[in-house]
Design a protein around this motif. Structure first.
Motif, short mmCIF file in Angstrom:
data_model
loop_
_atom_site.label_atom_id
_atom_site.label_comp_id
_atom_site.label_asym_id
_atom_site.label_seq_id
_atom_site.Cartn_x
_atom_site.Cartn_y
_atom_site.Cartn_z
N LEU A 78 0.85 -1.19 0.00
CA LEU A 78 0.00 0.00 0.00
C LEU A 78 0.88 1.24 0.00
O LEU A 78 1.89 1.28 0.71
N THR A 79 0.49 2.25 -0.78
CA THR A 79 1.22 3.51 -0.81
C THR A 79 0.27 4.66 -0.49
O THR A 79 -0.91 4.45 -0.22
N GLU A 80 0.76 5.87 -0.53
CA GLU A 80 0.01 7.05 -0.13
C GLU A 80 -1.38 7.09 -0.74
O GLU A 80 -1.57 6.92 -1.94
N ARG A 81 -2.39 7.28 0.13
CA ARG A 81 -3.82 7.37 -0.19
C ARG A 81 -4.46 6.03 -0.52
O ARG A 81 -5.67 5.97 -0.80
N ASP A 82 -3.70 4.94 -0.49
CA ASP A 82 -4.33 3.62 -0.66
C ASP A 82 -5.07 3.25 0.62
O ASP A 82 -4.70 3.65 1.72
N ILE A 83 -6.12 2.44 0.45
CA ILE A 83 -6.96 2.01 1.56
C ILE A 83 -7.17 0.51 1.44
O ILE A 83 -7.32 -0.02 0.35
N MET A 84 -7.17 -0.16 2.60
CA MET A 84 -7.41 -1.60 2.58
C MET A 84 -8.30 -2.00 3.75
O MET A 84 -8.08 -1.58 4.89
N SER A 85 -9.30 -2.82 3.47
CA SER A 85 -10.15 -3.41 4.50
C SER A 85 -9.69 -4.84 4.73
O SER A 85 -9.68 -5.65 3.79
N VAL A 86 -9.30 -5.15 5.96
CA VAL A 86 -8.81 -6.50 6.27
C VAL A 86 -9.93 -7.29 6.94
O VAL A 86 -10.49 -6.84 7.95
N PRO A 87 -10.31 -8.45 6.40
CA PRO A 87 -11.40 -9.23 7.00
C PRO A 87 -11.03 -9.76 8.38
O PRO A 87 -9.85 -9.91 8.72
N THR A 88 -12.05 -10.07 9.16
CA THR A 88 -11.82 -10.46 10.55
C THR A 88 -11.28 -11.88 10.71
O THR A 88 -10.80 -12.23 11.77
N ASP A 89 -11.36 -12.69 9.67
CA ASP A 89 -11.03 -14.11 9.83
C ASP A 89 -9.60 -14.45 9.43
O ASP A 89 -9.28 -15.62 9.23
N VAL A 90 -8.73 -13.47 9.28
CA VAL A 90 -7.37 -13.77 8.84
C VAL A 90 -6.34 -13.10 9.77
O VAL A 90 -6.57 -12.02 10.30
N PHE A 91 -5.22 -13.78 9.95
CA PHE A 91 -4.08 -13.14 10.60
C PHE A 91 -3.44 -12.21 9.58
O PHE A 91 -3.32 -12.55 8.40
N ARG A 92 -3.02 -11.03 10.05
CA ARG A 92 -2.37 -10.08 9.17
C ARG A 92 -1.17 -9.45 9.87
O ARG A 92 -1.18 -9.23 11.09
N SER A 93 -0.13 -9.17 9.10
CA SER A 93 0.99 -8.38 9.61
C SER A 93 1.10 -7.15 8.73
O SER A 93 0.81 -7.19 7.53
N ILE A 94 1.51 -6.04 9.33
CA ILE A 94 1.53 -4.75 8.64
C ILE A 94 2.91 -4.16 8.85
O ILE A 94 3.29 -3.79 9.97
N GLU A 95 3.69 -4.06 7.78
CA GLU A 95 5.10 -3.68 7.90
C GLU A 95 5.43 -2.50 7.00
O GLU A 95 5.11 -2.49 5.81
N CYS A 96 6.07 -1.49 7.58
CA CYS A 96 6.58 -0.38 6.78
C CYS A 96 7.78 -0.88 5.98
O CYS A 96 8.70 -1.49 6.54
N VAL A 97 7.76 -0.65 4.67
CA VAL A 97 8.85 -1.11 3.81
C VAL A 97 9.36 0.09 3.00
O VAL A 97 8.87 1.20 3.13
N GLY A 98 10.32 -0.15 2.15
CA GLY A 98 10.89 0.95 1.39
C GLY A 98 12.04 1.59 2.14
O GLY A 98 12.68 0.97 2.99
N ASP A 99 12.30 2.86 1.86
CA ASP A 99 13.47 3.54 2.41
C ASP A 99 13.14 4.56 3.49
O ASP A 99 14.04 5.08 4.16
N GLU A 100 11.85 4.90 3.65
CA GLU A 100 11.49 5.98 4.55
C GLU A 100 10.49 5.53 5.61
O GLU A 100 9.74 4.58 5.42
N GLU A 101 10.51 6.26 6.74
CA GLU A 101 9.52 6.05 7.79
C GLU A 101 8.14 6.33 7.22
O GLU A 101 7.97 7.18 6.35
N GLY A 102 7.15 5.58 7.68
CA GLY A 102 5.80 5.75 7.16
C GLY A 102 4.78 5.98 8.25
O GLY A 102 5.02 5.66 9.43
#
Length: 354
Positions: A304-328
């Motif tokens: 996901l990048t700037e202004r992207d949106i994501m809805s994560v369903p309740t029935d899944v494990f998810r991890s959310i990690e900042c990637v790339g070269d800059e703080e997010g």
């Protein structure tokens, strides 16, 4: 960056900025000079658009609604009120928010990253006083946020430009030859008695409902996985308790039907594998974020990048990690007014125990 595996199930839940479909006739002030250049977006849930032609990216009920507005410099969203909570996140530009029956009770100026929670039963409007491509994200409370209640002058001005609003929420365009259906009732301007009952809010009271990105004060150990070695992330409570495992202050505590927090992380950091029983929506303010998920019948990852949106369903494990070269920076919306019950993966729990 390598191609990422996104299943058909998840594709509809990932809403890129280029997936947004503008509605230029969403509201009754669509022809009023000064307000006629708005572009409104209905992203998650039905929202409060008065247009029968509106496009909704994701119709699934979340317990709250996500929308957006794009407005050039000088464009105004007219005075109105809502039946449920309304929260704005400034994605780009500088914005003036004003309130009161005549819009003169107070003003708050917001900048990129700022958030404001506007009380119900109070007329409010906003104006882009910054860049020509100003962009606001909006969260409305409840699955059905009801109808927009417009200030009397807004209805009067709209009628002069051929637009009439019915009590059932339909917008009638008399300039396009539309007539008022038999038996339908036109919304009349609010009476003086009703106007006197509208909420009065001082600038000081409103400022207490504003999250100032520039003056943010981080909490570095809000989540269970914050105690893992090398964790470099910051948490900010904005509305409600959210995902916080440990006590964390928040700006606004009254019920909204959702919580909102800001996660700020260096590359390689974020939220480790977890799931929750309430809907979760991720909205990127800055940086690149990799979301990986794994459920009984589906697994994959996306960026996901700037202004992207994501809805994560309740029935899944998810991890959310900042990637790339800059703080997010990532806004996280969770359904409900209670502290979110987070189920961390066994690997995270065991790692914390060590």
């Amino acid at each position: 960056m390598k191609a990422l595996d996104v299943s058909e199930k998840m594709k509809k839940r990932i809403i890129r900025k280029e997936d947004l479909v503008a509605d230029k006739t969403a509201f009754i002030d669509a022809r009023t000079p000064g307000s006629d250049k708005k572009e409104n977006y209905t992203i998650i849930g039905p929202g409060v658009s008065e247009s029968s032609q509106r496009f909704i990216n994701l119709k699934e009920a979340h317990g709250f609604n996500i929308g957006a507005a794009a407005m050039p410099n000088g464009c105004v969203n007219s005075l109105h009120s809502h039946e449920t909570a309304e929260v704005f996140l400034v994605s780009k530009g500088t914005w003036s928010f004003f309130w009161g029956v005549d819009g003169k009770d107070g003003e708050a100026i917001l900048y990129e990253g700022d958030v404001i929670s506007l009380p119900t039963n109070m007329f409010r409007g906003f104006k882009n006083i910054g860049s020509d491509d100003g962009f606001l994200l909006c969260i409305l409370g409840e699955d059905n946020p009801g109808k927009v209640i417009w200030a009397p002058k807004v209805l009067e001005d709209a009628k002069d430009h051929g637009l009439v609003l019915l009590e059932d929420g339909r917008l009638i365009d008399t300039l396009e030859g539309m007539g008022i259906p038999e038996g339908a009732k036109v919304i009349e301007p609010a009476s003086e008695e009703v106007l006197q009952q509208m909420r009065k809010v001082s600038e000081e009271e409103m400022e207490a409902r504003v999250f100032r990105f520039k003056h943010r004060k981080p909490v570095e150990n809000a989540y269970l996985d914050s105690h893992l070695p090398g964790a470099k992330k910051k948490s900010y409570g904005i509305i409600g308790d959210g995902l916080a495992t440990y006590e964390r202050p928040s700006i606004v505590k009254n019920p909204h039907s959702f919580s909102l927090e800001l996660l700020e992380a260096e590359p390689g950091n974020g939220l480790k594998s977890h799931k929750q029983e309430v809907p979760q929506v991720l909205m990127v303010l800055s940086g690149q974020w990799k979301v990986s998920w794994k459920g009984d019948n589906d697994e994959g990852e996306t960026i996901l990048t700037e202004r992207d949106i994501m809805s994560v369903p309740t029935d899944v494990f998810r991890s959310i990690e900042c990637v790339g070269d800059e703080e997010g920076c990532l806004y996280v919306v969770s359904g409900g007014d209670e502290r979110v019950v987070v189920e961390w993966s066994k690997e995270v729990v065991e790692s914390v125990k060590k």
